[in-house]
Design a protein around this motif. Structure first.
Motif, PDB file in Angstrom:
ATOM      1  N   VAL A  31      -1.711  31.115 -22.518  1.00 24.21           N
ATOM      2  CA  VAL A  31      -1.299  29.708 -22.432  1.00 24.21           C
ATOM      3  C   VAL A  31      -1.634  28.977 -23.727  1.00 24.21           C
ATOM      4  CG1 VAL A  31      -1.653  27.512 -21.230  1.00 24.21           C
ATOM      5  CG2 VAL A  31      -1.567  29.661 -19.923  1.00 24.21           C
ATOM      6  N   ARG A  32      -0.634  28.292 -24.267  1.00 19.32           N
ATOM      7  CA  ARG A  32      -0.813  27.425 -25.429  1.00 19.32           C
ATOM      8  C   ARG A  32      -0.221  26.064 -25.084  1.00 19.32           C
ATOM      9  NH1 ARG A  32       1.749  31.836 -27.198  1.00 19.32           N
ATOM     10  NH2 ARG A  32       3.584  30.687 -27.900  1.00 19.32           N
ATOM     11  N   LEU A  36       3.129  24.445 -22.000  1.00 18.73           N
ATOM     12  CA  LEU A  36       2.861  23.725 -20.746  1.00 18.73           C
ATOM     13  C   LEU A  36       4.105  23.123 -20.089  1.00 18.73           C
ATOM     14  CD1 LEU A  36      -0.568  22.075 -21.605  1.00 18.73           C
ATOM     15  CD2 LEU A  36      -0.135  24.088 -20.168  1.00 18.73           C
ATOM     16  N   PRO A  37       5.127  22.686 -20.829  1.00 16.31           N
ATOM     17  CA  PRO A  37       6.331  22.159 -20.171  1.00 16.31           C
ATOM     18  C   PRO A  37       7.287  23.247 -19.649  1.00 16.31           C
ATOM     19  CG  PRO A  37       6.023  21.166 -22.357  1.00 16.31           C
ATOM     20  CD  PRO A  37       5.092  22.343 -22.259  1.00 16.31           C
ATOM     21  N   ARG A  38       6.992  24.515 -19.903  1.00  8.32           N
ATOM     22  CA  ARG A  38       7.900  25.583 -19.483  1.00  8.32           C
ATOM     23  C   ARG A  38       7.983  25.691 -17.962  1.00  8.32           C
ATOM     24  NH1 ARG A  38       7.425  31.211 -22.829  1.00  8.32           N
ATOM     25  NH2 ARG A  38       8.422  30.477 -24.724  1.00  8.32           N
ATOM     26  N   ARG A  48       2.130  23.338 -16.628  1.00  7.64           N
ATOM     27  CA  ARG A  48       1.022  22.383 -16.459  1.00  7.64           C
ATOM     28  C   ARG A  48       0.761  22.117 -14.972  1.00  7.64           C
ATOM     29  NH1 ARG A  48      -1.488  18.852 -19.683  1.00  7.64           N
ATOM     30  NH2 ARG A  48       0.067  19.029 -21.338  1.00  7.64           N
ATOM     31  N   MET A  49       1.838  21.883 -14.204  1.00  2.97           N
ATOM     32  CA  MET A  49       1.692  21.616 -12.771  1.00  2.97           C
ATOM     33  C   MET A  49       1.112  22.820 -12.041  1.00  2.97           C
ATOM     34  SD  MET A  49       5.344  19.671 -12.281  1.00  2.97           S
ATOM     35  CE  MET A  49       5.232  19.417 -10.530  1.00  2.97           C
ATOM     36  N   LEU A  50       1.564  24.010 -12.404  1.00  4.56           N
ATOM     37  CA  LEU A  50       1.055  25.224 -11.768  1.00  4.56           C
ATOM     38  C   LEU A  50      -0.434  25.404 -12.048  1.00  4.56           C
ATOM     39  CD1 LEU A  50       1.335  27.932 -10.293  1.00  4.56           C
ATOM     40  CD2 LEU A  50       2.002  28.935 -12.483  1.00  4.56           C
ATOM     41  N   LEU A  51      -0.839  25.203 -13.310  1.00  6.48           N
ATOM     42  CA  LEU A  51      -2.255  25.340 -13.655  1.00  6.48           C
ATOM     43  C   LEU A  51      -3.096  24.307 -12.915  1.00  6.48           C
ATOM     44  CD1 LEU A  51      -1.904  26.076 -17.459  1.00  6.48           C
ATOM     45  CD2 LEU A  51      -2.926  27.611 -15.755  1.00  6.48           C
ATOM     46  N   ARG A  52      -2.550  23.108 -12.771  1.00  6.65           N
ATOM     47  CA  ARG A  52      -3.287  22.070 -12.032  1.00  6.65           C
ATOM     48  C   ARG A  52      -3.476  22.500 -10.574  1.00  6.65           C
ATOM     49  NH1 ARG A  52      -2.318  15.611 -11.612  1.00  6.65           N
ATOM     50  NH2 ARG A  52      -3.736  15.308  -9.879  1.00  6.65           N
ATOM     51  N   HIS A  53      -2.387  22.910  -9.935  1.00  7.55           N
ATOM     52  CA  HIS A  53      -2.460  23.359  -8.540  1.00  7.55           C
ATOM     53  C   HIS A  53      -3.452  24.514  -8.381  1.00  7.55           C
ATOM     54  CE1 HIS A  53      -1.415  25.227  -4.740  1.00  7.55           C
ATOM     55  NE2 HIS A  53      -1.143  26.328  -5.402  1.00  7.55           N
ATOM     56  N   ALA A  54      -3.311  25.521  -9.235  1.00  3.99           N
ATOM     57  CA  ALA A  54      -4.180  26.698  -9.129  1.00  3.99           C
ATOM     58  C   ALA A  54      -5.641  26.320  -9.371  1.00  3.99           C
ATOM     59  CB  ALA A  54      -3.721  27.774 -10.113  1.00  3.99           C
ATOM     60  N   SER A  55      -5.893  25.445 -10.324  1.00  6.92           N
ATOM     61  CA  SER A  55      -7.269  25.017 -10.615  1.00  6.92           C
ATOM     62  C   SER A  55      -7.861  24.240  -9.445  1.00  6.92           C
ATOM     63  CB  SER A  55      -7.306  24.159 -11.883  1.00  6.92           C
ATOM     64  OG  SER A  55      -6.953  24.936 -13.002  1.00  6.92           O
ATOM     65  N   GLU A  56      -7.056  23.388  -8.827  1.00  5.69           N
ATOM     66  CA  GLU A  56      -7.534  22.642  -7.664  1.00  5.69           C
ATOM     67  C   GLU A  56      -7.832  23.583  -6.499  1.00  5.69           C
ATOM     68  OE1 GLU A  56      -4.409  19.759  -7.234  1.00  5.69           O
ATOM     69  OE2 GLU A  56      -5.353  18.384  -8.681  1.00  5.69           O
ATOM     70  N   SER A  57      -7.002  24.614  -6.324  1.00  9.18           N
ATOM     71  CA  SER A  57      -7.257  25.610  -5.275  1.00  9.18           C
ATOM     72  C   SER A  57      -8.543  26.373  -5.551  1.00  9.18           C
ATOM     73  CB  SER A  57      -6.091  26.596  -5.188  1.00  9.18           C
ATOM     74  OG  SER A  57      -4.925  25.953  -4.746  1.00  9.18           O
ATOM     75  N   LEU A  58      -8.728  26.769  -6.806  1.00  9.88           N
ATOM     76  CA  LEU A  58      -9.958  27.478  -7.176  1.00  9.88           C
ATOM     77  C   LEU A  58     -11.189  26.620  -6.907  1.00  9.88           C
ATOM     78  CD1 LEU A  58      -8.738  29.043 -10.525  1.00  9.88           C
ATOM     79  CD2 LEU A  58      -9.413  30.330  -8.476  1.00  9.88           C
ATOM     80  N   CYS A 141       4.646  32.174 -19.545  1.00 11.29           N
ATOM     81  CA  CYS A 141       4.257  32.353 -20.951  1.00 11.29           C
ATOM     82  C   CYS A 141       5.079  33.431 -21.652  1.00 11.29           C
ATOM     83  CB  CYS A 141       2.768  32.707 -21.036  1.00 11.29           C
ATOM     84  SG  CYS A 141       1.683  31.358 -20.552  1.00 11.29           S
ATOM     85  N   GLY A 142       6.030  34.025 -20.940  1.00 11.74           N
ATOM     86  CA  GLY A 142       6.877  35.055 -21.541  1.00 11.74           C
ATOM     87  C   GLY A 142       6.211  36.415 -21.660  1.00 11.74           C
ATOM     88  N   GLN A 143       5.102  36.614 -20.964  1.00  8.72           N
ATOM     89  CA  GLN A 143       4.361  37.874 -21.076  1.00  8.72           C
ATOM     90  C   GLN A 143       4.853  38.950 -20.114  1.00  8.72           C
ATOM     91  OE1 GLN A 143       1.768  38.305 -23.452  1.00  8.72           O
ATOM     92  NE2 GLN A 143       2.776  36.426 -24.149  1.00  8.72           N
ATOM     93  N   ARG A 144       5.249  38.552 -18.892  1.00 12.39           N
ATOM     94  CA  ARG A 144       5.759  39.491 -17.882  1.00 12.39           C
ATOM     95  C   ARG A 144       4.763  40.620 -17.588  1.00 12.39           C
ATOM     96  NH1 ARG A 144      10.979  38.204 -16.832  1.00 12.39           N
ATOM     97  NH2 ARG A 144      11.431  40.205 -15.867  1.00 12.39           N
TER      98      ARG A 144
END
Length: 198
Positions: A31-32, A36-38, A48-58, A141-144
């Motif tokens: 992540v860079r 974040l807008p991807r 960004r939204m996914l990281l927020r959701h996942a962080s709140e779940s954690l 992030c395009g890593q797959r």
């Protein structure tokens, strides 16, 4: 109808938490700020939204293990989460793993809205959520980077218990069909409503 739990449930499933976190921590390294807008495999959510959701779940899962209960009221807005969501995800994943490793926490009962839940069931749920969101992050992030075979195979056993095939909207999309030769990672993603080859 909910599928019957596997015979080793939930103790064996809880052992998937550490490799799930390890996989997700590897994914979040890509992540860079400019990514974040991807879009992500989660419909309507950017990275960004996914990281927020996942962080709140954690954070909620860690709270459950540490305090023995999970509050249903959302916490105050976290300035760090807004400024550096990848770092917060990393930190909270490590905190969850530390909480799980704390003596006595693996055998406690966690209360969620007045309902008791064994910590081992919560850990199995966390393992599934963390791994699939690690997969989502990797895709965005395009890593797959696929979920490791052994981990995905274990999660495929418990996923139908935690996420039934019907009645799961809006949390998950309907399961998708994949080839019989699909990898365990692709089969798990498809079961959870994600298109592995998109």
């Amino acid at each position: 109808m909910t599928q019957a739990a596997p015979a080793a449930w939930p103790g064996e499933a809880a052992r998937l938490l550490e490799p799930s976190i390890s996989y997700a921590l590897g994914a979040v390294l890509a992540v860079r700020p400019e990514l974040l807008p991807r879009p992500t495999p989660c419909r309507g959510w950017d990275l960004r939204m996914l990281l927020r959701h996942a962080s709140e779940s954690l954070a909620a899962l860690g709270e459950g293990l540490q305090a023995g209960h999970i509050g249903l009221d959302p916490g105050a807005e976290d300035g760090d989460l807004a400024a550096d969501p990848a770092r917060v995800f990393h930190d909270r994943a490590c905190q969850l793993l530390d909480a799980w490793a704390t003596p006595g926490h693996q055998h406690r009962v966690v209360e969620i809205a007045g309902c008791p839940l064994a910590a081992s069931v919560m850990a199995a749920t966390a393992a599934l959520e963390v791994a699939v969101h690690g997969w989502d992050i990797s895709r965005a992030c395009g890593q797959r980077q696929p979920i490791p075979r052994v981990l995905a195979t274990g999660l495929l056993v418990v996923a139908p218990v935690l996420v039934p095939g019907t009645g799961r909207h809006p949390l998950f999309a309907a399961p998708l069909t994949v080839a019989a030769t699909a990898t365990p990672s692709d089969r798990l993603a498809a079961y959870l409503g994600r298109a592995p080859r998109a």
